[in-house]
Design a protein around this motif. Structure first.
Motif, PDB file in Angstrom:
ATOM      1  N   ARG A   1       0.807  -1.222   0.000  1.00  0.00           N
ATOM      2  CA  ARG A   1       0.000   0.000   0.000  1.00  0.00           C
ATOM      3  C   ARG A   1       0.834   1.262   0.000  1.00  0.00           C
ATOM      4  O   ARG A   1       0.529   2.220  -0.674  1.00  0.00           O
ATOM      5  N   SER A   2       1.874   1.312   0.796  1.00  0.00           N
ATOM      6  CA  SER A   2       2.683   2.522   0.879  1.00  0.00           C
ATOM      7  C   SER A   2       4.132   2.142   1.136  1.00  0.00           C
ATOM      8  O   SER A   2       4.449   0.991   1.438  1.00  0.00           O
ATOM      9  N   ALA A   3       5.007   3.133   1.056  1.00  0.00           N
ATOM     10  CA  ALA A   3       6.426   2.896   1.307  1.00  0.00           C
ATOM     11  C   ALA A   3       6.648   2.404   2.734  1.00  0.00           C
ATOM     12  O   ALA A   3       7.563   1.622   2.992  1.00  0.00           O
ATOM     13  N   ALA A   4       5.813   2.818   3.670  1.00  0.00           N
ATOM     14  CA  ALA A   4       5.941   2.396   5.068  1.00  0.00           C
ATOM     15  C   ALA A   4       5.652   0.908   5.236  1.00  0.00           C
ATOM     16  O   ALA A   4       6.132   0.277   6.170  1.00  0.00           O
ATOM     17  N   ASP A   5       4.864   0.326   4.331  1.00  0.00           N
ATOM     18  CA  ASP A   5       4.517  -1.099   4.408  1.00  0.00           C
ATOM     19  C   ASP A   5       5.584  -2.005   3.798  1.00  0.00           C
ATOM     20  O   ASP A   5       5.541  -3.221   3.997  1.00  0.00           O
ATOM     21  N   ARG A   6       6.512  -1.433   3.059  1.00  0.00           N
ATOM     22  CA  ARG A   6       7.518  -2.245   2.377  1.00  0.00           C
ATOM     23  C   ARG A   6       8.572  -2.743   3.357  1.00  0.00           C
ATOM     24  O   ARG A   6       8.978  -2.027   4.261  1.00  0.00           O
ATOM     25  N   VAL A   7       9.008  -3.994   3.158  1.00  0.00           N
ATOM     26  CA  VAL A   7      10.051  -4.570   4.003  1.00  0.00           C
ATOM     27  C   VAL A   7      11.102  -5.213   3.113  1.00  0.00           C
ATOM     28  O   VAL A   7      10.827  -5.620   1.985  1.00  0.00           O
ATOM     29  N   HIS A   8      12.301  -5.306   3.649  1.00  0.00           N
ATOM     30  CA  HIS A   8      13.385  -5.978   2.932  1.00  0.00           C
ATOM     31  C   HIS A   8      13.093  -7.485   2.903  1.00  0.00           C
ATOM     32  O   HIS A   8      12.477  -8.034   3.814  1.00  0.00           O
ATOM     33  N   VAL A   9      13.545  -8.157   1.871  1.00  0.00           N
ATOM     34  CA  VAL A   9      13.308  -9.592   1.702  1.00  0.00           C
ATOM     35  C   VAL A   9      13.816 -10.381   2.912  1.00  0.00           C
ATOM     36  O   VAL A   9      13.131 -11.278   3.415  1.00  0.00           O
ATOM     37  N   GLU A  10      15.000 -10.059   3.393  1.00  0.00           N
ATOM     38  CA  GLU A  10      15.559 -10.766   4.548  1.00  0.00           C
ATOM     39  C   GLU A  10      14.654 -10.612   5.775  1.00  0.00           C
ATOM     40  O   GLU A  10      14.357 -11.594   6.473  1.00  0.00           O
ATOM     41  N   THR A  11      14.189  -9.399   6.034  1.00  0.00           N
ATOM     42  CA  THR A  11      13.289  -9.137   7.160  1.00  0.00           C
ATOM     43  C   THR A  11      11.981  -9.900   6.983  1.00  0.00           C
ATOM     44  O   THR A  11      11.450 -10.477   7.939  1.00  0.00           O
ATOM     45  N   PHE A  12      11.477  -9.942   5.762  1.00  0.00           N
ATOM     46  CA  PHE A  12      10.243 -10.661   5.454  1.00  0.00           C
ATOM     47  C   PHE A  12      10.390 -12.153   5.739  1.00  0.00           C
ATOM     48  O   PHE A  12       9.555 -12.768   6.398  1.00  0.00           O
ATOM     49  N   GLN A  13      11.494 -12.746   5.264  1.00  0.00           N
ATOM     50  CA  GLN A  13      11.726 -14.175   5.490  1.00  0.00           C
ATOM     51  C   GLN A  13      11.932 -14.488   6.969  1.00  0.00           C
ATOM     52  O   GLN A  13      11.384 -15.465   7.490  1.00  0.00           O
ATOM     53  N   LEU A  14      12.706 -13.660   7.665  1.00  0.00           N
ATOM     54  CA  LEU A  14      12.962 -13.913   9.083  1.00  0.00           C
ATOM     55  C   LEU A  14      11.697 -13.757   9.924  1.00  0.00           C
ATOM     56  O   LEU A  14      11.534 -14.445  10.939  1.00  0.00           O
ATOM     57  N   GLY A  15      10.793 -12.899   9.502  1.00  0.00           N
ATOM     58  CA  GLY A  15       9.500 -12.793  10.180  1.00  0.00           C
ATOM     59  C   GLY A  15       8.718 -14.089  10.081  1.00  0.00           C
ATOM     60  O   GLY A  15       8.045 -14.507  11.038  1.00  0.00           O
ATOM     61  N   GLN A  16       8.822 -14.749   8.954  1.00  0.00           N
ATOM     62  CA  GLN A  16       8.153 -16.047   8.786  1.00  0.00           C
ATOM     63  C   GLN A  16       8.826 -17.134   9.626  1.00  0.00           C
ATOM     64  O   GLN A  16       8.150 -18.011  10.170  1.00  0.00           O
TER      65      GLN A  16
END
Length: 184
Positions: free
Chosen positions: A159-174
């Motif tokens: 939705r916005s730039a604030a919602d974007r995350v780095h791929v590494e952060t995204f994977q580690l969240g999972q």
């Protein structure tokens, strides 16, 4: 342990006598169409965990912290299933690396009707994309514990730039959502 001390196997399951970084060209593993079938007849049960990553060099590099976290969580019995030439660069995270281009994995990843003869793994971890969920269903049949699925990339439409995350952060969240510690 150095790359030279890691076991990397060829398409026939035989150990390769060269360092991971110098493995030759590999076949492309495309067409991950799967079919729903009954529970497969497996030939053996393994106490090891199988980590599947079908990405190229960039994708695999972005998953290094995920490899570290899963190695820490699952212990020394982590087997990589990927392109050895690429995953071999990260061999220190794995007990051994298997060649995804080998025929011995067609029951797991291919469009084969016969799913017999495979190994029943303690746990299968899949890092990648599976839009329809059929690959995850198929992989779960070969995993004693629940499949650990790590989506490779966040949703393309944020939705916005604030919602974007780095791929590494995204994977580690999972990784955290599965109850494991995220390590960087």
């Amino acid at each position: 342990m150095s790359i030279e001390n890691r076991i990397i196997v060829d398409g026939n399951g035989a150990p390769m006598n060269r360092p991971a970084a110098s493995c030759g060209d590999l076949k492309n593993a495309s067409g991950l169409k799967t079919m729903q079938t009954a529970q497969p007849n497996t030939t053996r049960t393994s106490k090891e965990a199988l980590l599947i990553h079908l990405g190229g060099l960039g994708d695999v590099c972005l998953s290094e912290s995920t490899f570290l976290s899963l190695r820490h969580a699952l212990g020394n019995g982590l087997v990589g299933l990927a392109y050895p030439r690429i995953l071999g660069l990260f061999a220190s995270y794995f007990t051994r690396i298997e060649d995804v281009g080998s025929r011995r994995w067609i029951h797991l990843l291919g469009n084969a009707r016969d799913q017999s003869g495979g190994t029943l793994w303690q746990r299968i971890c899949f890092i990648g994309k599976d839009r329809s969920g059929t690959l995850r269903e198929r992989l779960q049949k070969f995993s004693v514990e629940p499949l650990l699925f790590i989506e490779m990339y966040p949703q393309a439409k944020m939705r916005s730039a604030a919602d974007r995350v780095h791929v590494e952060t995204f994977q580690l969240g999972q990784v955290k959502s599965h109850g494991f510690s995220a390590m960087t």
